[in-house]
Design a protein around this motif. Structure first.
Motif, PDB file in Angstrom:
ATOM      1  N   MET A 159     -23.366  14.274 133.253  1.00 45.69           N
ATOM      2  CA  MET A 159     -24.806  14.336 133.534  1.00 45.69           C
ATOM      3  C   MET A 159     -25.390  12.958 133.242  1.00 45.69           C
ATOM      4  N   PRO A 160     -26.653  12.705 133.619  1.00 48.87           N
ATOM      5  CA  PRO A 160     -27.248  11.390 133.357  1.00 48.87           C
ATOM      6  C   PRO A 160     -27.276  11.011 131.882  1.00 48.87           C
ATOM      7  N   TRP A 161     -27.285  11.992 130.982  1.00 48.92           N
ATOM      8  CA  TRP A 161     -27.181  11.705 129.554  1.00 48.92           C
ATOM      9  C   TRP A 161     -25.914  12.366 129.035  1.00 48.92           C
ATOM     10  N   THR A 162     -25.422  11.901 127.893  1.00 51.41           N
ATOM     11  CA  THR A 162     -24.103  12.328 127.424  1.00 51.41           C
ATOM     12  C   THR A 162     -24.165  13.721 126.811  1.00 51.41           C
ATOM     13  N   ARG A 163     -23.447  14.659 127.458  1.00 51.33           N
ATOM     14  CA  ARG A 163     -23.331  16.027 126.951  1.00 51.33           C
ATOM     15  C   ARG A 163     -21.880  16.484 126.954  1.00 51.33           C
ATOM     16  N   ALA A 164     -20.945  15.529 126.942  1.00 51.10           N
ATOM     17  CA  ALA A 164     -19.524  15.882 126.891  1.00 51.10           C
ATOM     18  C   ALA A 164     -18.741  14.713 126.334  1.00 51.10           C
ATOM     19  N   LEU A 165     -17.625  15.020 125.684  1.00 53.36           N
ATOM     20  CA  LEU A 165     -16.725  13.979 125.192  1.00 53.36           C
ATOM     21  C   LEU A 165     -15.280  14.431 125.328  1.00 53.36           C
ATOM     22  N   ARG A 166     -14.401  13.461 125.276  1.00 57.66           N
ATOM     23  CA  ARG A 166     -12.967  13.729 125.289  1.00 57.66           C
ATOM     24  C   ARG A 166     -12.353  13.033 124.092  1.00 57.66           C
ATOM     25  N   ALA A 167     -11.433  13.706 123.378  1.00 63.52           N
ATOM     26  CA  ALA A 167     -10.766  13.124 122.215  1.00 63.52           C
ATOM     27  C   ALA A 167      -9.343  13.662 122.149  1.00 63.52           C
ATOM     28  N   THR A 168      -8.485  12.897 121.518  1.00 65.19           N
ATOM     29  CA  THR A 168      -7.130  13.361 121.231  1.00 65.19           C
ATOM     30  C   THR A 168      -7.069  13.781 119.768  1.00 65.19           C
ATOM     31  N   VAL A 169      -6.640  15.024 119.535  1.00 71.10           N
ATOM     32  CA  VAL A 169      -6.489  15.548 118.180  1.00 71.10           C
ATOM     33  C   VAL A 169      -4.998  15.528 117.843  1.00 71.10           C
TER      34      VAL A 169
ATOM     35  N   TYR B  68     -11.658  18.556 124.991  1.00 74.93           N
ATOM     36  CA  TYR B  68     -12.890  18.304 125.734  1.00 74.93           C
ATOM     37  C   TYR B  68     -13.982  19.202 125.172  1.00 74.93           C
ATOM     38  N   VAL B  69     -15.072  18.574 124.754  1.00 68.05           N
ATOM     39  CA  VAL B  69     -16.239  19.306 124.269  1.00 68.05           C
ATOM     40  C   VAL B  69     -17.364  19.055 125.258  1.00 68.05           C
ATOM     41  N   ALA B  70     -17.932  20.129 125.807  1.00 60.29           N
ATOM     42  CA  ALA B  70     -18.909  19.952 126.880  1.00 60.29           C
ATOM     43  C   ALA B  70     -20.057  20.943 126.750  1.00 60.29           C
ATOM     44  N   HIS B  71     -21.212  20.476 127.174  1.00 60.22           N
ATOM     45  CA  HIS B  71     -22.393  21.329 127.301  1.00 60.22           C
ATOM     46  C   HIS B  71     -22.887  21.156 128.732  1.00 60.22           C
ATOM     47  N   LEU B  72     -22.510  22.096 129.593  1.00 60.99           N
ATOM     48  CA  LEU B  72     -22.903  22.003 130.998  1.00 60.99           C
ATOM     49  C   LEU B  72     -24.408  22.209 131.145  1.00 60.99           C
TER      50      LEU B  72
ATOM     51  N   ALA C  26     -14.276  19.194 135.574  1.00 66.11           N
ATOM     52  CA  ALA C  26     -13.019  19.659 136.169  1.00 66.11           C
ATOM     53  C   ALA C  26     -12.175  18.482 136.638  1.00 66.11           C
ATOM     54  N   ALA C  27     -12.821  17.476 137.202  1.00 64.78           N
ATOM     55  CA  ALA C  27     -12.087  16.299 137.666  1.00 64.78           C
ATOM     56  C   ALA C  27     -11.452  15.557 136.504  1.00 64.78           C
ATOM     57  N   ALA C  28     -12.167  15.466 135.380  1.00 67.42           N
ATOM     58  CA  ALA C  28     -11.613  14.794 134.202  1.00 67.42           C
ATOM     59  C   ALA C  28     -10.423  15.570 133.641  1.00 67.42           C
TER      60      ALA C  28
ATOM     61  N   VAL D  80      -4.097  20.911 126.704  1.00 62.77           N
ATOM     62  CA  VAL D  80      -5.517  20.643 126.910  1.00 62.77           C
ATOM     63  C   VAL D  80      -6.332  21.797 126.335  1.00 62.77           C
ATOM     64  N   LEU D  81      -7.403  21.442 125.625  1.00 65.40           N
ATOM     65  CA  LEU D  81      -8.323  22.412 125.036  1.00 65.40           C
ATOM     66  C   LEU D  81      -9.737  22.037 125.482  1.00 65.40           C
ATOM     67  N   VAL D  82     -10.393  22.944 126.184  1.00 68.31           N
ATOM     68  CA  VAL D  82     -11.748  22.709 126.684  1.00 68.31           C
ATOM     69  C   VAL D  82     -12.673  23.741 126.059  1.00 68.31           C
ATOM     70  N   VAL D  83     -13.683  23.287 125.341  1.00 69.89           N
ATOM     71  CA  VAL D  83     -14.589  24.194 124.645  1.00 69.89           C
ATOM     72  C   VAL D  83     -16.022  23.758 124.897  1.00 69.89           C
ATOM     73  N   GLY D  84     -16.930  24.698 124.658  1.00 69.83           N
ATOM     74  CA  GLY D  84     -18.337  24.333 124.753  1.00 69.83           C
ATOM     75  C   GLY D  84     -19.191  25.417 125.371  1.00 69.83           C
ATOM     76  N   ASP D  85     -20.430  25.026 125.616  1.00 68.09           N
ATOM     77  CA  ASP D  85     -21.415  25.902 126.246  1.00 68.09           C
ATOM     78  C   ASP D  85     -21.359  25.646 127.747  1.00 68.09           C
ATOM     79  N   PHE D  86     -20.783  26.591 128.492  1.00 67.84           N
ATOM     80  CA  PHE D  86     -20.640  26.437 129.938  1.00 67.84           C
ATOM     81  C   PHE D  86     -21.873  26.927 130.688  1.00 67.84           C
ATOM     82  N   ASN D  87     -22.808  27.553 129.979  1.00 64.70           N
ATOM     83  CA  ASN D  87     -23.972  28.147 130.640  1.00 64.70           C
ATOM     84  C   ASN D  87     -23.552  29.016 131.822  1.00 64.70           C
TER      85      ASN D  87
END
Length: 360
Positions: free
Chosen positions: A223-233, A243-247, A271-273, A282-289
């Motif tokens: 999105m135009p402002w940062t609402r997601a990140l990617r990290a290696t644990v 992946y932590v995301a707030h759609l 999804a592309a990332a 891969v672990l994807v978590v967050g508020d998907f709305n």
């Protein structure tokens, strides 16, 4: 000269006139000075409508409604989004379509319609085929990694309470969305979580706190402002791409219907990332709305497996926290096995936290 009348028929009314014996059931006779004949009266059920042959002709509209409900449930993925994104809206509230079975059954009883009552079996069977397995607790033990994800609510009046509840969860990794912009409120999370989680990273309004080292942390521009990140644990069982995301948020508007376009665009970028991720786990978590059943999110959810679907018990609704009706918050995996999934108690946010135990 006297005459005598010929004898007439014997008098048979004397005893009944005195009220001694009424006519036998099903026979005519005289009793109490009145002539009684066999009655054609038949008992009727409550409301005056018997469950007789005519009940197969009543309730056709109710029966048609039952068939329509069954078709909508069974073919929910085919409902188009061309008008007000009705398909996505239906799939978001799909578990609640079971209420239509109870309503239709009540109408069939009131209408005294056998046709309608039998027709209600159609949506009941379809709903059970979709969700009966969801109600069974599929959780087990043996997980290597416990993760909790929570939309903490930017307007949260007591961030300290929320942070302490998350720290008490014992999770190995905490993923937080909608972190407050105010520095004082954000520092509350940092202070409360520092002792139990030595590794942390915040990008925009999302952050991760971990008991295991983090590296290669970078923001994702969904999105135009940062609402997601990617990290290696770096877990004891090997690296995991997190992946932590707030759609983007969704709204139900009178003119536009279920407004999901911006959310769908942010989901496609996430999804592309995920598709380009080099790590296998891969672990994807967050508020998907949105629900994991929403076909508009298929570009993302089609690559992953839902921890709640595979290892949860019940629907795991998360929003709104005081009376959850939909599951907007997700924990999804690839090349990782979910062994249990759950929701945590209310922390003061408008969402409930979600947790999962995973086997790496």
């Amino acid at each position: 000269m006297s005459t005598t009348n010929p004898p007439g028929p014997p008098d048979t009314t004397t005893d009944t006139d005195t009220g001694t014996e009424p006519p036998a059931p099903g026979h005519s006779g005289v009793w109490g000075g009145r002539t009684w004949r066999p009655s054609t009266w038949r008992p009727r059920t409550w409301g005056g409508h018997a469950w007789g042959p005519g009940t197969w002709r009543r309730g056709r509209l109710i029966a048609a409604g039952a068939v329509l409900c069954a078709l909508l449930m069974a073919l929910h993925s085919l409902v188009p989004n061309t008008i007000g994104n009705l398909g996505s809206l239906l799939q978001t509230v799909l578990p609640w379509t079971g209420l239509s079975v109870l309503l239709l059954l009540a109408l069939a009883i009131v209408r005294r319609s056998k046709l309608a009552a039998v027709s209600v079996l159609a949506p009941a069977v379809v709903w059970c085929s979709l969700f009966a397995g969801t109600l069974v607790d599929k959780g087990s033990g043996g997980g290597d990694l416990t993760v909790v994800s929570h939309n903490v609510d930017e307007e949260n009046a007591d961030p300290g309470r929320t942070a302490r509840a998350l720290a008490a969860s014992g999770a190995d990794v905490l993923a937080l969305e909608e972190l407050p912009r105010k520095a004082t409120a954000r520092s509350t999370y940092e202070q409360e979580l520092a002792s139990g989680y030595p590794y942390s990273a915040v990008r925009g309004s999302v952050g991760v706190w971990s008991k295991y080292p983090l590296r290669a942390v970078e923001p994702l521009e969904i999105m135009p402002w940062t609402r997601a990140l990617r990290a290696t644990v770096d877990t004891p069982k090997g690296p995991v791409a997190l992946y932590v995301a707030h759609l983007a948020s969704v709204r139900v508007l009178p003119t536009a219907g279920f407004a999901t376009e911006t959310r769908n665009e942010s989901a496609a970028k996430l999804a592309a990332a995920v598709r380009a991720e080099s790590l296998a786990r891969v672990l994807v978590v967050g508020d998907f709305n949105g629900s994991a059943d929403d076909s508009a999110l298929q570009t993302l959810t089609g690559q992953l497996r839902s921890a709640q679907t595979e290892a949860g018990g019940g629907f795991g609704f998360t929003w709104p926290a005081r009376f959850p009706v939909v599951r907007l918050d997700q924990i999804m995996v690839k090349a990782i096995v979910p062994v249990s999934s759950w929701t945590l108690p209310d922390t003061g946010s408008d969402h409930l936290p979600v947790g999962a135990s995973l086997r790496i």
